[in-house]
Design an enzyme around this catalytic site. Structure first.
Site, mmCIF file in Angstrom:
data_model
loop_
_atom_site.group_PDB
_atom_site.id
_atom_site.type_symbol
_atom_site.label_atom_id
_atom_site.label_comp_id
_atom_site.label_asym_id
_atom_site.label_seq_id
_atom_site.Cartn_x
_atom_site.Cartn_y
_atom_site.Cartn_z
ATOM 1 N N ASP A 28 -12.152 -88.270 -2.160
ATOM 2 C CA ASP A 28 -10.960 -87.613 -2.710
ATOM 3 C C ASP A 28 -9.828 -88.614 -2.677
ATOM 4 O O ASP A 28 -9.831 -89.541 -1.864
ATOM 5 C CB ASP A 28 -10.576 -86.379 -1.888
ATOM 6 N N ASP B 12 -8.877 -80.270 3.950
ATOM 7 C CA ASP B 12 -8.461 -81.217 4.978
ATOM 8 C C ASP B 12 -7.797 -80.409 6.090
ATOM 9 O O ASP B 12 -7.114 -79.420 5.829
ATOM 10 C CB ASP B 12 -7.468 -82.196 4.342
#
Length: 375
Positions: free
Chosen positions: A271, A92
């Site tokens: 996720d 991320d």
């Protein structure tokens, strides 16, 4: 990175595919355990590989940038060599974490200035230095730097935010193309579709992202407070536009039933911290429903928690896990985390199997109501 679309469901947009990276292949749909600081909380990599069957994990640029820091990661040869995980990693960009630092960040066109939650030191993330940071981390899949606006943002704020996210994406792509991987494997960059809960903005963002021709694309800014049905609607709007021959990643979602609904709408990658966070708080997910292991009803229940077969060398009973949580033993959190992650990976594996058989929708309807029960 390559993506092969292998099967589609007969009655929905659910897909089964295969992502190939230099660190291995990923069968989709897939759930990625969250390893924010380079580790999945309370779980060894051996357990991730052998019991949970994880194919890829997620790391976070914000946290890794602050600790252990870029100098250490570069000297180690990247995150794979630093932590010993020899399979794919996705990072991320840190955008969500930075923008959640309300009160200790300043947002402007250049980027976002913020103070560390660790020691209060001042830093700035820009599209360019985030790309450089993700190069140093060495993830197989890098996320573009974006603003993740609050879920209840009004239209004007959402429109302004999206315009800046799109300008930042162009800068990310430029920097990505100007640089090379630092280690012995290739990296891919995924743009992120934003736009809050406004169909017009989501369509605009999806078209803008699709035109970039990236190896894959992500859907961000959902599961941040909006009603669940609105989230599903936004997924449908976006997936009508995102290319079918590229993987689609729904960021930060969610419950097992959220995942099944998103798979039905054409999402490939997921996720969420929920399996481990809820596990540490005594919540187990199963096909039969969710269980709070602190509840007295499990005190003398000597049936196994391991209904999904993740503990191959022994059996842990509900009564034993209840005892561990009541005694505040660390093993309780570990067992629960492993169980939940194994369940999530079993769930997406089962979904893939039914997509390949062509009966995903019927199977989903047969299991989803039970999963949502509280036992």
């Amino acid at each position: 990175m390559k993506f092969e679309l292998q099967h589609t469901d007969n009655a929905s947009d659910a897909r089964a595919g295969l992502i190939t990276t230099d660190h291995g292949q990923i069968k989709t749909p897939i759930f990625m355990p969250v390893g924010t600081c380079g580790s999945v909380k309370g779980v060894h990599f051996t357990e991730l590989e052998e019991q949970i069957k994880a194919q890829i994990i997620l790391g976070n640029t914000y946290h890794l940038y602050l600790r252990p820091g870029l100098d250490t990661l570069r000297k180690a040869g990247g995150l794979h060599r630093f932590n010993g995980w020899n399979h794919p990693i996705l990072t991320d960009s840190g955008g969500f974490q930075v923008f959640s630092l309300t009160g200790i960040r300043k947002l402007r066109e250049e980027g976002c200035e913020f103070r560390s939650h660790i020691d209060g030191s001042k830093h700035i993330f820009t599209p360019e230095n985030v790309m450089d940071t993700e190069r140093i981390i060495g993830a197989d899949i890098m996320m573009a730097f974006d603003e993740c606006p609050p879920g209840q943002s009004d239209y004007q704020y959402a429109k302004k935010s999206l315009a800046m996210t799109e300008r930042w994406l162009d800068r990310c792509i430029k920097r990505f193309n100007e640089t090379e991987p630092l280690y012995d494997h290739n990296q891919s960059l995924f743009p992120i579709v934003q736009g809050c809960t406004f169909k017009e903005l989501r369509r605009e963002a999806a078209k803008f992202v699709a035109d970039k021709g990236a190896d894959g694309n992500a859907i961000g800014g959902l599961a941040v407070g909006e009603p669940t049905e609105v989230m599903y609607e936004m997924i449908e709007v976006v997936n009508e536009i995102l290319p079918k021959d590229k993987p689609r990643y729904l960021m930060g979602v969610g419950t097992p039933w959220n995942i099944l609904e998103a798979i039905e709408r054409g999402v490939d990658m997921f996720d969420c911290v929920m399996p481990t966070r809820n596990g540490r708080n005594a919540m187990l997910f199963t096909y039969e429903g969710t269980m709070n292991m602190r509840n007295k009803k499990w005190e003398n229940d000597f049936t196994p928690i391991d209904i999904d077969g993740c503990f191959t060398d022994r059996t842990y009973t509900k009564a034993y896990l209840h005892h561990l949580f009541k005694a505040q033993e660390l093993l309780a959190m570990q067992i629960a985390s492993i169980h939940n992650l194994a369940f999530y990976l079993r769930l997406v594996s089962d979904a893939r199997e039914h997509i390949c058989c062509g009966d995903f929708t019927a199977w989903k309807h047969s299991v989803i109501d039970n999963m949502m029960r509280r036992l």
